[in-house]
Write an enzyme that holds these catalytic residues in place. Structure first.
Site, mmCIF file in Angstrom:
data_model
loop_
_atom_site.group_PDB
_atom_site.id
_atom_site.type_symbol
_atom_site.label_atom_id
_atom_site.label_comp_id
_atom_site.label_asym_id
_atom_site.label_seq_id
_atom_site.Cartn_x
_atom_site.Cartn_y
_atom_site.Cartn_z
ATOM 1 N N LYS A 11 -0.228 -37.994 -4.152
ATOM 2 C CA LYS A 11 -0.369 -37.330 -2.860
ATOM 3 C C LYS A 11 0.999 -36.796 -2.397
ATOM 4 C CE LYS A 11 -3.930 -40.745 -1.666
ATOM 5 N NZ LYS A 11 -4.442 -41.621 -0.571
ATOM 6 N N TYR A 51 -12.532 -35.598 0.005
ATOM 7 C CA TYR A 51 -12.788 -36.871 0.694
ATOM 8 C C TYR A 51 -14.118 -36.874 1.440
ATOM 9 C CZ TYR A 51 -8.139 -38.939 -0.150
ATOM 10 O OH TYR A 51 -7.015 -39.517 -0.717
ATOM 11 N N HIS A 117 -4.043 -41.290 -5.527
ATOM 12 C CA HIS A 117 -5.504 -41.358 -5.523
ATOM 13 C C HIS A 117 -6.006 -41.582 -6.937
ATOM 14 C CE1 HIS A 117 -9.722 -40.309 -4.873
ATOM 15 N NE2 HIS A 117 -9.629 -39.668 -6.027
ATOM 16 N N GLU A 128 -14.820 -35.241 -9.102
ATOM 17 C CA GLU A 128 -13.446 -34.912 -8.712
ATOM 18 C C GLU A 128 -12.751 -34.051 -9.766
ATOM 19 O OE1 GLU A 128 -12.947 -38.865 -5.883
ATOM 20 O OE2 GLU A 128 -11.778 -38.764 -7.731
HETATM 21 P P1 DAT Z 1 -8.765 -45.435 -2.212
HETATM 22 O O1 DAT Z 1 -7.741 -44.327 -2.063
HETATM 23 O O2 DAT Z 1 -8.126 -46.733 -2.609
HETATM 24 O O3 DAT Z 1 -9.916 -45.046 -3.122
HETATM 25 P P2 DAT Z 1 -10.589 -45.006 0.018
HETATM 26 O O4 DAT Z 1 -11.357 -44.101 -0.901
HETATM 27 O O5 DAT Z 1 -11.354 -46.070 0.727
HETATM 28 O O6 DAT Z 1 -9.382 -45.711 -0.769
HETATM 29 O O7 DAT Z 1 -9.835 -44.154 1.122
HETATM 30 C C1 DAT Z 1 -9.209 -42.948 0.776
HETATM 31 C C2 DAT Z 1 -7.877 -42.872 1.470
HETATM 32 O O8 DAT Z 1 -8.079 -42.884 2.881
HETATM 33 C C3 DAT Z 1 -6.945 -44.062 1.202
HETATM 34 O O9 DAT Z 1 -6.237 -43.927 -0.002
HETATM 35 C C4 DAT Z 1 -6.049 -44.005 2.405
HETATM 36 C C5 DAT Z 1 -6.987 -43.555 3.511
HETATM 37 N N1 DAT Z 1 -7.508 -44.701 4.244
HETATM 38 C C6 DAT Z 1 -8.436 -45.594 3.813
HETATM 39 N N2 DAT Z 1 -8.680 -46.527 4.730
HETATM 40 C C7 DAT Z 1 -7.874 -46.226 5.781
HETATM 41 C C8 DAT Z 1 -7.647 -46.804 7.056
HETATM 42 N N3 DAT Z 1 -8.298 -47.905 7.443
HETATM 43 N N4 DAT Z 1 -6.730 -46.215 7.866
HETATM 44 C C9 DAT Z 1 -6.064 -45.103 7.491
HETATM 45 N N5 DAT Z 1 -6.240 -44.509 6.300
HETATM 46 C C10 DAT Z 1 -7.122 -45.064 5.469
HETATM 47 MG MG MG Z 2 -11.431 -43.686 -2.867
#
Ligand code: DAT
Ligand code: MG
Length: 151
Positions: A11, A51, A117, A128
């Site tokens: 990122k 996302y 990511h 993706e």
């Molecule tokens: P990952 O990147 O581990 O797959 P995810 O898909 O649940 O996690 O979320 C995507 C991204 O969103 C993550 O890398 C960072 C952000 N994110 C996730 N949970 C968050 C939170 N509680 N507060 C702020 N950003 C968050």
């Molecule tokens: Mg994820």
């Protein structure tokens, strides 16, 4: 070997912090094969597509603003079990909970700046890769170390 492919992206925070070589080398040294790589600044609309699963979360807007705020290093890595084990190399979403030795555990501090990511399953990996890359950007080639990595 049961080869699979995963989408990995550094990122904007990881790129700006000069962590490209550090992160790429962890996947490379493990024995995975790089099949696509490019540096791009995604639009906000593109980030929202990437996302889309998180569109109802309170942090969605900020997350998409952040992903589109600068260059992202988009990659596809191939190997046996690379989707699941790639997530292990990356570590828990919240770097406060990531184990030392993982990418986020070693190199990041807060969830909003967790530098990398990785696809979370076979279907998301396919989606993706298709979102970020055109088929012709995926390079199929024989790696001469394969027989030493897989036996
Ligand atoms: P990952 O990147 O581990 O797959 P995810 O898909 O649940 O996690 O979320 C995507 C991204 O969103 C993550 O890398 C960072 C952000 N994110 C996730 N949970 C968050 C939170 N509680 N507060 C702020 N950003 C968050
Ligand atoms: Mg994820």
């Amino acid at each position: 070997a049961e080869m699979e492919r995963t989408f990995i992206a550094i990122k904007p925070d990881g790129v700006q912090r000069g962590l490209i070589s550090e992160i790429v080398s962890r996947f490379e040294r493990k024995g995975y094969k790089l099949v696509a790589i490019k540096l791009i600044v995604p639009s906000k609309e593109f980030a929202q597509k990437h996302y889309h699963d998180l569109k109802d979360r309170p942090f969605f807007n900020g997350l998409c603003d952040f992903l589109s705020s600068g260059p992202v290093l988009a990659m596809v890595w191939e190997g046996e079990g690379v989707i699941k084990y790639g997530r292990k190399l990356i570590g828990a979403t919240d770097p406060q909970k990531s184990e030392p030795g993982t990418i986020r555990g070693d190199l990041a501090v807060v969830v909003g700046r967790n530098i990398i990511h990785g696809s979370d399953g076979l279907e998301t990996a396919k989606d993706e890769i298709a979102l970020w890359f055109e088929p012709k950007e995926l390079v199929s080639y024989t790696s001469n170390v394969e027989k030493w990595v897989y036996g």
